[in-house]
Design an enzyme around this catalytic site. Sequence first.
Site, short mmCIF file in Angstrom:
data_model
loop_
_atom_site.label_atom_id
_atom_site.label_comp_id
_atom_site.label_asym_id
_atom_site.label_seq_id
_atom_site.Cartn_x
_atom_site.Cartn_y
_atom_site.Cartn_z
N TYR A 59 0.82 -1.21 0.00
CA TYR A 59 0.00 0.00 0.00
C TYR A 59 0.86 1.26 0.00
O TYR A 59 1.68 1.47 0.89
CB TYR A 59 -0.95 0.02 1.18
CG TYR A 59 -2.06 -1.02 1.12
CD1 TYR A 59 -2.31 -1.75 -0.03
CD2 TYR A 59 -2.87 -1.26 2.22
CE1 TYR A 59 -3.32 -2.69 -0.10
CE2 TYR A 59 -3.89 -2.21 2.17
CZ TYR A 59 -4.11 -2.92 1.02
OH TYR A 59 -5.11 -3.86 0.97
N LEU A 215 -18.05 -0.68 -0.90
CA LEU A 215 -18.74 0.31 -1.72
C LEU A 215 -18.39 0.17 -3.21
O LEU A 215 -18.61 1.08 -4.00
CB LEU A 215 -18.41 1.73 -1.25
CG LEU A 215 -18.85 2.09 0.18
CD1 LEU A 215 -18.46 3.52 0.52
CD2 LEU A 215 -20.35 1.89 0.35
N ALA A 216 -17.85 -1.00 -3.56
CA ALA A 216 -17.51 -1.28 -4.96
C ALA A 216 -16.62 -0.19 -5.55
O ALA A 216 -16.92 0.40 -6.59
CB ALA A 216 -18.77 -1.46 -5.80
#
Length: 368
Positions: A59, A215-216
């Site tokens: 990340y 939340l896609a």
Amino acid sequence: MTMTYYTLGNSGLRVSRLALGTMTFGKEWGWGADRDTARAIFDAYVEAGGNVFDTADLYTDGTAEAWLGEFIAERGLRDTAVIASKFTMNMQPGNPNAGGNGRKNIMRAVDASLKRLGTDYIDLYLMHVWDRLTPAEEVMRTLDDLVRMGKIRHVGLSDVPAWYAGRAQAIAELRGYEPVSALQLEYSLAERAIENEFVPFGTRHGAGIMVWSPLASGLLSGKYRPAQTGNGRLDGFRNSTHPGFQKFTQRNWAIVAELEKVASEIGRSMPQVALNWVATQPGIATVILGATTLSQMHDNLGALDFEIPKAHRDRLERASGTPAPFPYSYFDSQIQARVTGGATTGDKPSNYVSPVLIEGESASVSTN
């Protein structure tokens, strides 16, 4: 909101139902939060009672782990925080052993993550993605070694086939290794494939599901519409080959439209309704929130302060449901009734086991 905590899978690790994702900590990838905003998001989550912090060595090229470690240390939260990090991805071009799930890379990766996080152990260490090469035996033995060395506490798998997760868990059980306590998988109204295999596997074999992209990738936030483009993260990935960002489909636009109606009718934001739906589905242990602004985090933290009425939930189910593929189409009541001879047959009656829920004030041992 009042945060509640439940054990992760069959482990004794207590986790909050909402987790804080840190993939947005840093702007190295062209989007995300700067340091001050990331700290404010972190503080808001902590003050709401959250205790799970999800990160990975990949990340923002290591920035996420470094900032998370600093934020936890600044507030003296190491004993409170449940840090989940991941290995697999390669950050050294040209070096095939600097990625993947082999023992060499796992040992390298865990030490690098511990250094960035500024801690001597990771609470939950997960394989980031199946590499299609490394035997599950090698992975599980190596992770068990790390538990015995004290570098990690619990073991998880992310983005793997269900058969691989089942094999890994069987190996752990048969050989006495640390078992898989968590599965980290994509799940949302727009992506429901895990319901076929992973949810049954997790609930039966002790692996709690940690949801990423609830939340896609922002599709369900309300800021995207079919006939317009903007500056959202998904807009920047319209030409991407990354499967996690391929969200602009007719089916998904229909889900967005129904979600907007339901949210308006019950007086909640679209993200809150979408998050609530995910968090209250079977097999879900915790839902990872990924915010880039403080206002997003405050809104997301209100996702469990209400119940979606059944009629509205049914509408979301109809809008997002897909026909069960083979062989799952053979497991519904119509076919199974041929097995039971038409007699009503089940696992256990609903009152067979009562859930364990500890709440209330602690007993005092003081005479004052």
